[in-house]
Design a protein around this motif. Structure first.
Motif, PDB file in Angstrom:
ATOM      1  N   THR A  17     -37.925  27.772 -14.181  1.00  0.00           N
ATOM      2  CA  THR A  17     -39.161  27.218 -15.031  1.00  0.00           C
ATOM      3  C   THR A  17     -38.404  26.247 -16.037  1.00  0.00           C
ATOM      4  O   THR A  17     -37.499  26.625 -16.614  1.00  0.00           O
ATOM      5  CB  THR A  17     -39.867  28.422 -15.683  1.00  0.00           C
ATOM      6  OG1 THR A  17     -40.291  29.156 -14.963  1.00  0.00           O
ATOM      7  CG2 THR A  17     -41.037  27.608 -16.527  1.00  0.00           C
ATOM      8  N   TYR A  55     -35.170  28.194 -16.835  1.00  0.00           N
ATOM      9  CA  TYR A  55     -35.211  29.866 -16.650  1.00  0.00           C
ATOM     10  C   TYR A  55     -35.317  30.152 -15.620  1.00  0.00           C
ATOM     11  O   TYR A  55     -36.090  29.744 -14.801  1.00  0.00           O
ATOM     12  CB  TYR A  55     -36.314  30.309 -17.729  1.00  0.00           C
ATOM     13  CG  TYR A  55     -36.633  31.839 -17.955  1.00  0.00           C
ATOM     14  CD1 TYR A  55     -35.721  32.740 -18.183  1.00  0.00           C
ATOM     15  CD2 TYR A  55     -37.972  32.068 -17.310  1.00  0.00           C
ATOM     16  CE1 TYR A  55     -35.945  33.948 -18.198  1.00  0.00           C
ATOM     17  CE2 TYR A  55     -38.222  33.375 -17.274  1.00  0.00           C
ATOM     18  CZ  TYR A  55     -37.103  34.229 -17.790  1.00  0.00           C
ATOM     19  OH  TYR A  55     -37.459  35.590 -17.891  1.00  0.00           O
ATOM     20  N   GLY A  57     -36.576  32.674 -13.854  1.00  0.00           N
ATOM     21  CA  GLY A  57     -37.581  33.591 -13.968  1.00  0.00           C
ATOM     22  C   GLY A  57     -37.775  34.365 -12.558  1.00  0.00           C
ATOM     23  O   GLY A  57     -38.168  35.492 -12.684  1.00  0.00           O
ATOM     24  N   ARG A  61     -33.460  36.094 -14.338  1.00  0.00           N
ATOM     25  CA  ARG A  61     -33.860  36.119 -15.590  1.00  0.00           C
ATOM     26  C   ARG A  61     -33.045  35.616 -16.659  1.00  0.00           C
ATOM     27  O   ARG A  61     -33.044  35.905 -17.894  1.00  0.00           O
ATOM     28  CB  ARG A  61     -34.784  37.147 -16.031  1.00  0.00           C
ATOM     29  CG  ARG A  61     -35.969  37.496 -15.155  1.00  0.00           C
ATOM     30  CD  ARG A  61     -36.318  38.782 -15.210  1.00  0.00           C
ATOM     31  NE  ARG A  61     -35.675  39.935 -14.628  1.00  0.00           N
ATOM     32  CZ  ARG A  61     -35.710  41.206 -14.799  1.00  0.00           C
ATOM     33  NH1 ARG A  61     -36.475  41.650 -15.556  1.00  0.00           N
ATOM     34  NH2 ARG A  61     -34.920  41.977 -13.956  1.00  0.00           N
ATOM     35  N   TRP A  63     -31.161  32.381 -18.756  1.00  0.00           N
ATOM     36  CA  TRP A  63     -31.500  31.216 -19.500  1.00  0.00           C
ATOM     37  C   TRP A  63     -30.312  30.261 -19.030  1.00  0.00           C
ATOM     38  O   TRP A  63     -29.293  30.650 -19.206  1.00  0.00           O
ATOM     39  CB  TRP A  63     -31.852  30.974 -20.767  1.00  0.00           C
ATOM     40  CG  TRP A  63     -33.173  31.803 -21.292  1.00  0.00           C
ATOM     41  CD1 TRP A  63     -33.467  33.007 -21.509  1.00  0.00           C
ATOM     42  CD2 TRP A  63     -34.342  31.033 -21.185  1.00  0.00           C
ATOM     43  NE1 TRP A  63     -34.768  33.315 -21.690  1.00  0.00           N
ATOM     44  CE2 TRP A  63     -35.343  31.785 -21.600  1.00  0.00           C
ATOM     45  CE3 TRP A  63     -34.665  29.594 -20.911  1.00  0.00           C
ATOM     46  CZ2 TRP A  63     -36.665  31.576 -21.830  1.00  0.00           C
ATOM     47  CZ3 TRP A  63     -36.288  29.580 -21.135  1.00  0.00           C
ATOM     48  CH2 TRP A  63     -37.068  30.356 -21.487  1.00  0.00           C
TER      49      TRP A  63
ATOM     50  N   SER B 174     -41.497  38.102  -8.079  1.00  0.00           N
ATOM     51  CA  SER B 174     -40.173  38.501  -8.030  1.00  0.00           C
ATOM     52  C   SER B 174     -39.628  39.741  -7.358  1.00  0.00           C
ATOM     53  O   SER B 174     -40.489  40.749  -7.419  1.00  0.00           O
ATOM     54  CB  SER B 174     -39.682  38.658  -9.599  1.00  0.00           C
ATOM     55  OG  SER B 174     -39.755  37.609 -10.292  1.00  0.00           O
TER      56      SER B 174
END
Ligand SMILES: [Zn+2]
Lengths: 91, 224
Positions: A17, A55, A57, A61, A63, B174
């Motif tokens: 993202t 990100y 995600g 997860r 950054w 996920s």
């Protein structure tokens, strides 16, 4: 477009993202209204190299901070963004 | 926690019981999983989908800047170095699966590495995910072909050997995916952890993707 996550390896764009421009730096306390306005609202629309936060995600997860060419989508560097915010905060 | 375990709790207020309740922990795939064969008929099932039930799963994350300390404590606890790259490491009674920088899952059975026993042994943040994920084991001659429809990861043996792991997305969900030990017949086994609330959706997607190869579905209490 694919991003090589420094932790996971090369992954498709759908796992990431876009957060935004990584260039603006929070002004010091007591900065002028113009400086704060610039930091909060004004963004350059660069044709060329930009630095951006992404990100991962859909993966680890983490950054990430990317250097990307908006004309070619070539990504010349990816590094973990962890700590960048913290370093700015204690400056 | 056993899938048939009765969990109970009593909320006490001013010395008196105000609420007594108990419930039964159930698999998130209880409705979706119909044990048997599905899809193509008249062929040996190309894909096996097996839900693994009754496991203990603890997510362990280092506090900021304390990855090395956590690694040391975990090594003392498990006798092996915890994975610091996308890998799954087998110990004598647990599987340690990388889930991100300075974090990993501890997958085990029978309470050996449940929250109460693990928390005092490890520094860092621990979170019990035993009931928050579904664990699905995927194997069969067409397992890779099926997974290739859903995953952008190269699962060829050269790129994803036994012990390889990935935090990735399948069908916009996920997942934590890793390759377990091969089956006795030499076929690869892919294990997948998915959020409990997404498990049913992903299960149906995998069933649909595997239908053309024939699918055998079931559940087991044995970790692959
Ligand atoms: Zn990643």
């Amino acid at each position: 477009m694919r991003i090589v996550c420094p932790f996971c390896g090369e992954r498709e764009l759908g796992e990431f993202t876009y957060l935004g421009d990584a260039k603006p730096v929070r002004p010091e306390a007591g900065a002028s209204e113009d400086e704060v306005f610039d930091y909060v609202y004004l963004r350059d629309n660069v044709a060329g190299q930009t630095s951006e936060y992404w990100y991962h995600g859909g993966g680890c997860r983490a950054w990430l901070k990317l250097t990307r060419n908006t004309l070619t989508h070539e990504i010349s560097s990816v590094e973990p963004a962890a700590g960048v915010g913290a370093r700015q905060a204690v400056k | 926690m056993s899938s048939c375990a009765i969990l109970s709790s009593t909320i006490r207020m001013e010395g008196a019981s105000v609420a007594d309740f108990s419930w039964t922990a159930r698999s998130p795939l209880e409705h979706a999983l119909v044990a048997g064969t599905h899809g193509a008929r008249g062929v040996e099932a190309g894909v096996s989908l097996t839900e693994i039930r009754n496991f203990d799963l603890i997510q362990v994350m280092a506090r900021r800047g304390q990855g090395a300390e956590l690694g040391k404590a975990a090594k003392a606890r498990f006798g092996v170095a915890v994975p610091d790259a996308p890998k799954a490491v087998q110990t004598s009674d647990a599987t340690l699966i990388w889930s991100g920088p300075d974090q990993f899952f501890v997958l085990s059975k029978g309470g050996k590495h449940a929250m109460q026993t693990l928390a005092p042994a490890l520094s860092g943040s621990l979170s019990d995910q035993s009931h928050a994920r579904a664990l699905i084991s995927i194997s069969g001659a067409k397992a890779r072909a099926m997974l290739a429809k859903l995953s952008s990861i190269d699962l060829h043996s050269d790129a994803f050997p036994v012990g390889a792991a990935a935090a990735t997305s399948m069908d916009h969900t996920s997942v934590t995916l890793w390759r377990g030990g091969d089956r006795p017949d030499g076929q690869a086994v892919f294990n997948l952890l998915v959020f409990a609330t997404f498990a049913e959706s992903l299960w149906h997607t995998m069933l649909d993707s595997a239908a053309e190869y024939g699918v055998a579905t079931g559940h087991s209490a044995e970790l692959a």
